[in-house]
Motif scaffolding. Structure first.
Motif, mmCIF file in Angstrom:
data_model
loop_
_atom_site.group_PDB
_atom_site.id
_atom_site.type_symbol
_atom_site.label_atom_id
_atom_site.label_comp_id
_atom_site.label_asym_id
_atom_site.label_seq_id
_atom_site.Cartn_x
_atom_site.Cartn_y
_atom_site.Cartn_z
ATOM 1 N N UNK A 12 1.203 -1.170 -0.318
ATOM 2 C CA UNK A 12 -0.380 -0.226 -0.127
ATOM 3 C C UNK A 12 0.700 1.362 -0.383
ATOM 4 N N UNK A 13 2.140 1.280 0.958
ATOM 5 C CA UNK A 13 3.017 2.304 0.739
ATOM 6 C C UNK A 13 3.743 2.768 -0.288
ATOM 7 N N UNK A 14 4.210 1.065 -0.935
ATOM 8 C CA UNK A 14 4.429 1.151 -2.948
ATOM 9 C C UNK A 14 3.319 1.928 -3.587
ATOM 10 N N UNK A 15 1.898 2.007 -3.667
ATOM 11 C CA UNK A 15 1.233 2.758 -4.600
ATOM 12 C C UNK A 15 1.615 4.023 -3.993
ATOM 13 N N UNK A 84 -2.723 -9.024 -10.362
ATOM 14 C CA UNK A 84 -2.487 -7.680 -10.543
ATOM 15 C C UNK A 84 -3.219 -6.137 -12.067
ATOM 16 N N UNK A 85 -2.655 -7.458 -13.225
ATOM 17 C CA UNK A 85 -2.919 -6.712 -13.954
ATOM 18 C C UNK A 85 -4.384 -7.081 -14.793
ATOM 19 N N UNK A 86 -4.456 -8.461 -14.410
ATOM 20 C CA UNK A 86 -5.539 -8.882 -14.938
ATOM 21 C C UNK A 86 -7.140 -8.338 -14.244
ATOM 22 N N UNK A 87 -6.500 -8.230 -13.035
ATOM 23 C CA UNK A 87 -7.604 -6.915 -12.144
ATOM 24 C C UNK A 87 -7.828 -5.240 -13.301
ATOM 25 N N UNK A 88 -6.433 -4.646 -13.658
ATOM 26 C CA UNK A 88 -6.833 -3.459 -14.658
ATOM 27 C C UNK A 88 -7.757 -4.151 -15.835
ATOM 28 N N UNK A 89 -7.401 -4.800 -16.225
ATOM 29 C CA UNK A 89 -7.999 -5.245 -17.654
ATOM 30 C C UNK A 89 -9.131 -5.742 -17.773
ATOM 31 N N UNK A 90 -9.522 -6.914 -16.757
ATOM 32 C CA UNK A 90 -11.078 -7.050 -16.837
ATOM 33 C C UNK A 90 -11.576 -6.143 -15.829
ATOM 34 N N UNK A 91 -11.426 -4.767 -15.360
ATOM 35 C CA UNK A 91 -12.308 -4.486 -14.421
ATOM 36 C C UNK A 91 -12.117 -3.037 -14.330
ATOM 37 N N UNK A 92 -11.109 -2.608 -13.735
ATOM 38 C CA UNK A 92 -10.838 -0.926 -14.114
ATOM 39 C C UNK A 92 -10.583 -0.292 -15.474
ATOM 40 N N UNK A 93 -10.107 -1.038 -16.190
ATOM 41 C CA UNK A 93 -9.630 0.074 -17.618
ATOM 42 C C UNK A 93 -10.875 -0.653 -18.001
ATOM 43 N N UNK A 94 -11.648 -0.995 -18.075
ATOM 44 C CA UNK A 94 -13.256 -0.730 -18.852
ATOM 45 C C UNK A 94 -13.966 0.073 -18.573
ATOM 46 N N UNK A 95 -14.166 -0.447 -17.161
ATOM 47 C CA UNK A 95 -14.849 0.844 -16.359
ATOM 48 C C UNK A 95 -14.971 2.669 -16.802
ATOM 49 N N UNK A 96 -13.705 2.781 -16.503
ATOM 50 C CA UNK A 96 -13.415 4.552 -16.831
ATOM 51 C C UNK A 96 -13.066 4.360 -18.234
ATOM 52 N N UNK A 97 -12.341 3.376 -19.041
ATOM 53 C CA UNK A 97 -12.881 4.071 -20.360
ATOM 54 C C UNK A 97 -14.315 3.986 -21.144
ATOM 55 N N UNK A 113 -3.824 8.470 -15.974
ATOM 56 C CA UNK A 113 -4.894 8.395 -15.149
ATOM 57 C C UNK A 113 -4.933 6.859 -14.644
ATOM 58 N N UNK A 114 -4.963 6.534 -16.003
ATOM 59 C CA UNK A 114 -5.603 4.799 -15.448
ATOM 60 C C UNK A 114 -4.410 3.900 -15.615
ATOM 61 N N UNK A 115 -3.635 4.473 -16.387
ATOM 62 C CA UNK A 115 -2.353 3.430 -16.175
ATOM 63 C C UNK A 115 -1.793 3.754 -15.177
ATOM 64 N N UNK A 116 -1.910 4.573 -14.246
ATOM 65 C CA UNK A 116 -1.425 4.802 -12.928
ATOM 66 C C UNK A 116 -1.889 3.649 -12.156
ATOM 67 N N UNK A 117 -2.994 3.284 -12.143
ATOM 68 C CA UNK A 117 -3.006 2.187 -11.527
ATOM 69 C C UNK A 117 -3.066 0.554 -12.028
ATOM 70 N N UNK A 118 -2.993 0.666 -13.183
ATOM 71 C CA UNK A 118 -2.609 -0.917 -13.655
ATOM 72 C C UNK A 118 -1.286 -0.756 -13.491
ATOM 73 N N UNK A 119 -0.070 -0.034 -13.307
ATOM 74 C CA UNK A 119 1.531 -0.002 -12.900
ATOM 75 C C UNK A 119 1.252 -0.509 -11.486
ATOM 76 N N UNK A 120 -0.074 0.677 -10.554
ATOM 77 C CA UNK A 120 0.323 0.065 -9.263
ATOM 78 C C UNK A 120 0.042 -1.218 -9.103
ATOM 79 N N UNK A 121 -1.050 -1.945 -9.200
ATOM 80 C CA UNK A 121 -1.596 -2.665 -9.063
ATOM 81 C C UNK A 121 -0.535 -3.931 -9.676
ATOM 82 N N UNK A 122 -0.015 -3.570 -10.076
ATOM 83 C CA UNK A 122 1.035 -4.741 -10.811
ATOM 84 C C UNK A 122 1.900 -4.520 -9.757
ATOM 85 N N UNK A 123 2.772 -3.501 -9.907
ATOM 86 C CA UNK A 123 3.615 -3.268 -8.186
ATOM 87 C C UNK A 123 3.030 -4.065 -6.901
ATOM 88 N N UNK A 124 1.899 -4.217 -6.689
ATOM 89 C CA UNK A 124 1.287 -4.426 -5.323
ATOM 90 C C UNK A 124 0.980 -5.921 -5.416
#
Length: 135
Positions: A12-15, A84-97, A113-124
């Motif tokens: 969480x702190x890393x994100x 993390x990437x799967x969550x972004x591709x399947x949920x975050x990305x489509x909703x926000x797009x 705005x949205x590649x930040x959570x992609x990188x962040x979810x991957x990092x976490x």
């Protein structure tokens, strides 16, 4: 495996720190321009509360991601990153797009705005997957 609360806190702190780098150093000026925000507006923001709330929300995200990593047996950095990437591709990305499309917002703003959570979810996911706790 059991829930590793220390790994959750660290991820969480890393994100959170990634957000400071992302919006403070890498894309801050361009993001402000695309949002139509002035430096005076940015400086008028409460300097503490948003950061505390963001950290708490990052803890929530890390906890949920940790549970998904446990369920998927994502016990390596690569497997954690994949969750993390799967969550972004399947949920975050489509909703926000979809939202950006109807709001007619720019693709560049979407990318910032949205590649930040992609990188962040991957990092976490990397941290949570790699930092497994013994039974």
């Amino acid at each position: 495996m059991k829930t590793n609360y220390l790994a959750i806190a660290v991820s969480a702190v890393a994100y959170w720190m990634l957000g400071a780098l992302w919006y403070g150093v890498l894309f801050g000026q361009r993001w402000m321009a695309l949002e139509g925000m002035t430096m005076e507006q940015a400086k008028s923001m409460n300097p503490v509360l948003p950061y505390i709330i963001t950290l708490v929300l990052n803890l929530l995200m890390a906890f949920v991601l940790a549970q998904l990593c446990l369920w998927r047996n994502a016990n390596t950095a690569a497997r954690g990153a994949a969750v993390g990437v799967l969550l972004w591709i399947g949920i975050v990305g489509p909703i926000v797009c979809t939202t950006y499309m109807y709001e007619m917002r720019s693709k560049e703003l979407f990318a910032i705005n949205e590649f930040y959570p992609l990188v962040g979810l991957c990092l976490m996911g990397v941290i949570l997957g790699a930092w497994t706790k013994a039974k």
